[in-house]
Design a protein around this motif. Sequence first.
Motif, PDB file in Angstrom:
ATOM      1  N   ASP A 150    -137.113 -17.248  58.936  1.00 17.27           N
ATOM      2  CA  ASP A 150    -135.984 -18.173  58.926  1.00 17.27           C
ATOM      3  C   ASP A 150    -135.457 -18.264  57.498  1.00 17.27           C
ATOM      4  OD1 ASP A 150    -134.244 -20.324  58.893  1.00 17.27           O
ATOM      5  OD2 ASP A 150    -135.485 -21.594  60.182  1.00 17.27           O
ATOM      6  N   ILE A 151    -134.225 -17.758  57.277  1.00 16.45           N
ATOM      7  CA  ILE A 151    -133.669 -17.732  55.918  1.00 16.45           C
ATOM      8  C   ILE A 151    -132.440 -18.637  55.800  1.00 16.45           C
ATOM      9  CG2 ILE A 151    -134.586 -15.447  55.384  1.00 16.45           C
ATOM     10  CD1 ILE A 151    -131.769 -14.310  55.941  1.00 16.45           C
ATOM     11  N   THR A 152    -132.326 -19.625  56.706  1.00 18.13           N
ATOM     12  CA  THR A 152    -131.157 -20.507  56.672  1.00 18.13           C
ATOM     13  C   THR A 152    -131.083 -21.301  55.371  1.00 18.13           C
ATOM     14  OG1 THR A 152    -132.456 -22.126  57.942  1.00 18.13           O
ATOM     15  CG2 THR A 152    -130.902 -20.755  59.162  1.00 18.13           C
ATOM     16  N   SER A 153    -132.225 -21.525  54.730  1.00 16.81           N
ATOM     17  CA  SER A 153    -132.232 -22.232  53.454  1.00 16.81           C
ATOM     18  C   SER A 153    -131.905 -21.312  52.287  1.00 16.81           C
ATOM     19  CB  SER A 153    -133.603 -22.879  53.223  1.00 16.81           C
ATOM     20  OG  SER A 153    -134.628 -21.899  53.278  1.00 16.81           O
ATOM     21  N   TYR A 154    -131.756 -20.021  52.569  1.00 17.59           N
ATOM     22  CA  TYR A 154    -131.560 -19.026  51.515  1.00 17.59           C
ATOM     23  C   TYR A 154    -130.167 -18.398  51.553  1.00 17.59           C
ATOM     24  CZ  TYR A 154    -132.565 -14.956  48.555  1.00 17.59           C
ATOM     25  OH  TYR A 154    -132.533 -13.998  47.566  1.00 17.59           O
ATOM     26  N   VAL A 155    -129.647 -18.122  52.744  1.00 18.20           N
ATOM     27  CA  VAL A 155    -128.308 -17.540  52.861  1.00 18.20           C
ATOM     28  C   VAL A 155    -127.518 -18.264  53.938  1.00 18.20           C
ATOM     29  CG1 VAL A 155    -129.045 -15.238  52.118  1.00 18.20           C
ATOM     30  CG2 VAL A 155    -129.009 -15.782  54.546  1.00 18.20           C
ATOM     31  N   ASP A 156    -126.224 -18.285  53.755  1.00 21.82           N
ATOM     32  CA  ASP A 156    -125.321 -18.848  54.760  1.00 21.82           C
ATOM     33  C   ASP A 156    -125.266 -17.879  55.939  1.00 21.82           C
ATOM     34  OD1 ASP A 156    -122.976 -19.477  56.286  1.00 21.82           O
ATOM     35  OD2 ASP A 156    -122.225 -20.614  54.572  1.00 21.82           O
ATOM     36  N   PRO A 157    -125.513 -18.357  57.172  1.00 17.82           N
ATOM     37  CA  PRO A 157    -125.485 -17.455  58.339  1.00 17.82           C
ATOM     38  C   PRO A 157    -124.192 -16.667  58.494  1.00 17.82           C
ATOM     39  CG  PRO A 157    -126.431 -19.578  58.938  1.00 17.82           C
ATOM     40  CD  PRO A 157    -125.889 -19.731  57.548  1.00 17.82           C
ATOM     41  N   SER A 158    -123.097 -17.168  57.933  1.00 13.47           N
ATOM     42  CA  SER A 158    -121.823 -16.456  58.051  1.00 13.47           C
ATOM     43  C   SER A 158    -121.815 -15.179  57.208  1.00 13.47           C
ATOM     44  CB  SER A 158    -120.661 -17.359  57.622  1.00 13.47           C
ATOM     45  OG  SER A 158    -120.739 -17.662  56.234  1.00 13.47           O
ATOM     46  N   GLU A 159    -122.705 -15.099  56.214  1.00 14.82           N
ATOM     47  CA  GLU A 159    -122.696 -13.931  55.331  1.00 14.82           C
ATOM     48  C   GLU A 159    -123.095 -12.647  56.062  1.00 14.82           C
ATOM     49  OE1 GLU A 159    -124.497 -12.538  50.976  1.00 14.82           O
ATOM     50  OE2 GLU A 159    -124.720 -14.611  51.662  1.00 14.82           O
ATOM     51  N   PRO A 160    -124.251 -12.600  56.749  1.00 17.30           N
ATOM     52  CA  PRO A 160    -124.559 -11.368  57.487  1.00 17.30           C
ATOM     53  C   PRO A 160    -123.606 -11.102  58.640  1.00 17.30           C
ATOM     54  CG  PRO A 160    -126.199 -13.070  57.945  1.00 17.30           C
ATOM     55  CD  PRO A 160    -125.361 -13.566  56.808  1.00 17.30           C
ATOM     56  N   GLU A 161    -123.027 -12.165  59.209  1.00 20.65           N
ATOM     57  CA  GLU A 161    -122.028 -11.960  60.264  1.00 20.65           C
ATOM     58  C   GLU A 161    -120.822 -11.203  59.708  1.00 20.65           C
ATOM     59  OE1 GLU A 161    -121.162 -15.843  61.718  1.00 20.65           O
ATOM     60  OE2 GLU A 161    -123.122 -16.107  62.682  1.00 20.65           O
ATOM     61  N   GLU A 162    -120.433 -11.525  58.482  1.00 21.92           N
ATOM     62  CA  GLU A 162    -119.329 -10.817  57.842  1.00 21.92           C
ATOM     63  C   GLU A 162    -119.713  -9.371  57.547  1.00 21.92           C
ATOM     64  OE1 GLU A 162    -115.754  -9.891  55.636  1.00 21.92           O
ATOM     65  OE2 GLU A 162    -116.318 -11.073  57.397  1.00 21.92           O
ATOM     66  N   LEU A 163    -120.964  -9.136  57.169  1.00 25.77           N
ATOM     67  CA  LEU A 163    -121.428  -7.769  56.938  1.00 25.77           C
ATOM     68  C   LEU A 163    -121.341  -6.951  58.222  1.00 25.77           C
ATOM     69  CD1 LEU A 163    -124.585  -8.383  54.698  1.00 25.77           C
ATOM     70  CD2 LEU A 163    -122.263  -7.805  53.963  1.00 25.77           C
TER      71      LEU A 163
END
Length: 348
Positions: free
Chosen positions: A42-55
């Motif tokens: 679980d990396i929700t505290s580390y990256v915004d979930p929208s970031e990999p979605e954009e990738l």
Amino acid sequence: MLQTLPIISIAPFLAPEDTKGRLSTAAKIHAACLEYGFFYLDITSYVDPSEPEELARLGREFFALPPEEKGKLSLSHQDHARGYAMLQENVTNGKADNHEGIDFYKPVENPDKTKPLWGQNQWPSVPGFREKYEAWVEKMKKLGLIVMEAMAIGLGMTKEEWEDLRSHVDDSFWSMRIIGYPPLPNDFDGYSCGAHKDYGCLTFLYADPTPGALQVFLQDPGLVVQMNSELPPEEGVEEGSWINADPIPGCVVCNIGEMWEIWTNGLYKSTLHRVVHRGTNYSIPFFFEPNFDAVVKPLPAALRILEGHPERERKRLTGGKDYEPVVYGEFLLKKVGANFSTSNGRYN
């Protein structure tokens, strides 16, 4: 029998004052590596979930380009490892995989495309692609060091032992793939990606929300594998069962590679996994690896754990095998040379 992989939050390792939480996370990762070799991170505290979605969106935009445009980034234009591999160019267990992908590796000094793995990365011209993927690489490199520290704590390593291990991964010869999976044809003699073990250190996989695609093989002696009649049988698979590792929002799937088998002298095992797609899917695995010149050998902390077990149990855990040291870069060259259908003898 386990039906889903454990979910472990990395949050305590982003808060140095949370000693209790760090110990708990380290213990959970250690247990997952002992039992499964796979877990959700679980990396929700580390990256915004929208970031990999954009990738993933950028990946879809690249794969939607005409074949001749993607072909401008062909592996053959560089070192046969960096660049675009067309559909069925990647090979697993001697069979073509039903996916296309683009591969990137750590940039090297004095690149030379005539030398294996020593070329230059080839970036698509899709607007924002390089900038956003390079930012992701930096975050995954940092995440790799965080998880490595957690694993060191889980193994009971001293501060000095951790610092020594860290010196073998602090200039990681990382790699990253962006993969496009079309639907698997019913008559296709193979998989979207055939059963394999990762040969490096840690894999962090982001995939778009397609269920039933990534499957993990869990060993269970005496249990007969129930094969899907629509799929070709695996060869050489041990007794056990396949479970789905469906994407979970806010998580990446993390698994250990063969380097961790060596570091722990078989205490941790790299686990078979495969990909089976009946729909269209995109995934972004990041491979956090040792330094290219790192000598990988059994760690004293792992050997101490093994020595604490009776001999019979120790043999069960390790298969009675003593792992020999390897130089990661030399090991990698042998592996990568067999990955593509055009690679026969390329790196030999």
